[in-house]
Design an enzyme around this catalytic site. Structure first.
Site, PDB file in Angstrom:
ATOM      1  N   SER A 129      89.701  78.125  69.247  1.00  0.00           N
ATOM      2  CA  SER A 129      88.642  77.867  70.226  1.00  0.00           C
ATOM      3  C   SER A 129      87.265  78.417  69.913  1.00  0.00           C
ATOM      4  O   SER A 129      86.315  78.090  70.621  1.00  0.00           O
ATOM      5  CB  SER A 129      89.061  78.404  71.590  1.00  0.00           C
ATOM      6  OG  SER A 129      89.881  77.471  72.218  1.00  0.00           O
ATOM      7  N   SER A 181      88.148  75.530  72.936  1.00  0.00           N
ATOM      8  CA  SER A 181      87.760  75.616  74.318  1.00  0.00           C
ATOM      9  C   SER A 181      86.364  76.196  74.537  1.00  0.00           C
ATOM     10  O   SER A 181      85.790  75.996  75.604  1.00  0.00           O
ATOM     11  CB  SER A 181      88.771  76.465  75.095  1.00  0.00           C
ATOM     12  OG  SER A 181      88.721  77.813  74.671  1.00  0.00           O
ATOM     13  N   LYS A 240      80.901  83.327  77.531  1.00  0.00           N
ATOM     14  CA  LYS A 240      81.979  82.391  77.905  1.00  0.00           C
ATOM     15  C   LYS A 240      82.534  82.808  79.262  1.00  0.00           C
ATOM     16  O   LYS A 240      82.760  84.005  79.493  1.00  0.00           O
ATOM     17  CB  LYS A 240      83.075  82.409  76.838  1.00  0.00           C
ATOM     18  CG  LYS A 240      84.172  81.372  77.052  1.00  0.00           C
ATOM     19  CD  LYS A 240      85.199  81.375  75.905  1.00  0.00           C
ATOM     20  CE  LYS A 240      86.236  80.269  76.071  1.00  0.00           C
ATOM     21  NZ  LYS A 240      87.216  80.224  74.961  1.00  0.00           N
TER      22      LYS A 240
HETATM   23  N1  GLN Z   1      93.012  73.986  71.360  1.00  0.00           N
HETATM   24  C1  GLN Z   1      93.966  75.047  71.467  1.00  0.00           C
HETATM   25  C2  GLN Z   1      94.690  74.959  72.782  1.00  0.00           C
HETATM   26  O1  GLN Z   1      94.418  74.064  73.527  1.00  0.00           O
HETATM   27  C3  GLN Z   1      93.306  76.366  71.273  1.00  0.00           C
HETATM   28  C4  GLN Z   1      92.645  76.859  72.478  1.00  0.00           C
HETATM   29  C5  GLN Z   1      92.082  78.225  72.290  1.00  0.00           C
HETATM   30  O2  GLN Z   1      91.966  78.720  71.171  1.00  0.00           O
HETATM   31  N2  GLN Z   1      91.782  78.874  73.399  1.00  0.00           N
HETATM   32  O3  GLN Z   1      95.536  75.766  73.061  1.00  0.00           O
END
Ligand code: GLN
Length: 491
Positions: free
Chosen positions: A182, A158, A78
């Protein structure tokens, strides 16, 4: 059988038996990345030469007899993990020119195990999002499609690039990070297994910070065993991260065959939310019956503060983000837009470098931390966060693990749910509570929707009890027998 059908565990066996070399494996994967990445956009940066060089070293190591199960295994990283000498963007334009001079601990540990890096996977900008549409480098396409339809779907977020890469078989496994879901939600959207370990299990050193009290790294892979293999190498105490836990790392693979006989599995009433897709509810019921059939005891539990999860998360996470992102000022690293004076330069740099979602979070975060609002929002949110932790502590006095759906829907279309940000935030309703409590949670592919899209179930465990999470996940995996594959993939 094609080389792309091998899992990490399977490839490790072939490598050990010298039926395939790391160079052959990595060359095949490099070719698949070249063929499919222009369409999927799963990688922001590809590193085929580096991968090949690492594969050669892996072959030497295998020949010398000191390989690990990850030696020669091609992975996607990532693009939130700093990689020495390899551009690291966090999917933000503000870091477009950023080449770190150091390596994150997690990626360094994978490297030390002999894993090969194919490239840096796309994500939502600074990991803020649930669909990958906030990436400054274009959205990622989910390799899955609705049956008989051609509309492009999101891979979740994400860690959507990581998810799409593994699902399309242009990586054997991938690293993800999970702040509020995410790893788990994109795993569910693409038919993969993915675990967010206990907060503190993996070092955050060198991971570009989003919300430091929530961020945690973890693996995403084709099955539960591959996740265990990866987490074995990723986890561990690190002096460079004061929140990393000084605890021995067990062999997570050893937990996979424990079974669930005699385990008490909690079903939280509050996760039966109005408006949840009936297919998801039905899948959850199936999961319950699978575990019961394998000898688990099903226990109804209550996590009474669940309904505050999203509100608390969307105060705490932006608050920490606004503070963490203050460092991108055009001075120390990344992009700069010159101005008439220092303040003007800051403003121009940040206006040009950050996307809309990141700006929204910086503004919300700055607001809830500001004098006069701190007590009403941030402090209150922290108090409710404590109550949510207490919910889990009380539940885990009665049960060994908790079973819930991972996400309220299957993957949605690119362009859907984009009218207002709150609709997007609702995706995280089942994943944020475990993040706020810091407990480990895994998503396992458990079935297909009527439209032919993967759906996931989530297994939540006690702090530092990833082993039970792996055992229950393996039991669900076994019962589900999920073998479906997306149309778009390396063959
Ligand atoms: N969807 C969540 C957010 O937008 C989680 C994102 C994440 O876990 N990095 O904050």
């Amino acid at each position: 059988m094609s080389i792309f059908d091998l899992t990490i565990a399977g490839a490790a066996k072939e490598l050990a038996a010298r039926k395939v070399s790391a160079v052959e494996l990595v060359t095949a994967y490099n070719g698949a990345v070249e063929a499919l990445n222009p369409r999927l956009n799963a990688y922001i940066t590809v590193t085929p030469e580096l991968a090949l060089a690492q594969a050669k070293q892996a072959d030497a190591r295998i020949a010398a007899g000191n390989a690990t199960p990850l030696t020669g295994i091609p992975l996607a990283m990532k693009d939130l993990f700093c990689t020495e000498g390899v551009r690291t963007t966090a999917a933000s334009k503000i870091l477009e020119p950023f080449v770190p001079q150091y390596e994150s601990t997690v990626s360094a540990q994978l490297k030390a195990a002999g894993a090969v890096m194919l490239g840096k996977a796309n994500l939502d900008e600074f990991a803020m999002g649930s669909s990958n549409i906030t990436s400054g480098y274009g959205p990622v396409e989910n390799p899955w499609k609705r049956a008989g339809a051609d509309a492009k779907l999101v891979p979740g977020g994400s860690s959507g690039g990581s998810a799409a890469a593994v699902a399309a078989r242009i990586a054997l496994g991938a690293t993800g990070t999970d702040t509020g879901g995410s790893i788990r939600q994109p795993a569910a959207f693409t038919g993969l297994a993915g675990i967010k370990p206990t907060y503190g299990r993996c070092s955050r050193y060198g991971i570009i910070a989003f919300a430091s009290s929530l961020d945690q790294a973890g693996p995403m892979a084709r099955n539960v065993e591959d996740c265990a293999l990866m987490l074995n190498a990723m986890a561990g105490f690190d002096v460079k991260d004061s929140t990393s836990a000084e605890r021995a790392v067990p062999d997570f693979c050893a937990a996979l065959n424990r079974g669930v006989k005699g385990l008490r599995i909690g079903i939280p009433a509050e996760y039966r939310m109005d408006g949840t897709n009936p297919e998801i509810v039905a899948l959850w019921e199936k999961g319950i019956s699978w575990l019961r059939a394998q000898g688990a005891e099903i226990v109804d539990i209550s996590l009474p503060h669940t309904k505050y999860g999203l509100a608390v998360y969307y105060i705490v996470a932006p608050a920490e983000a606004s503070s963490n992102l203050a460092r991108y000022d055009g001075v120390r690293f990344g992009a700069r837009v010159d101005g008439v004076d220092l303040i003007d330069m800051y403003e121009r740099t940040r206006a040009a470098g950050f996307g809309a979602e990141v700006k929204r979070r910086i503004m919300i975060g700055t607001y809830v931390l500001s004098h006069g609002y701190y007590d009403a929002y941030y402090l209150k949110a922290q108090k409710v966060r404590n109550l949510m932790l207490r919910d889990f502590t009380q539940a885990f006095a009665k049960v060994d693990a908790i079973l819930t759906p991972t996400a309220p829907s299957a993957a949605f279309g690119l362009g859907e749910k984009m009218d207002d940000p709150v609709t997007m935030y609702l995706n995280d309703v089942f994943t944020v509570p475990a993040s706020l409590a810091g407990v480990p949670a895994m998503s396992v592919p458990a079935g297909l929707s009527a439209e032919g899209l993967p759906l996931g179930l989530q297994i939540i465990g006690r702090h530092f009890d990833e082993e039970t999470v792996f055992a229950v996940s393996a039991a669900i995996e076994k019962a589900a027998g999920f073998t479906a594959l997306p149309e778009v993939r390396a063959k």
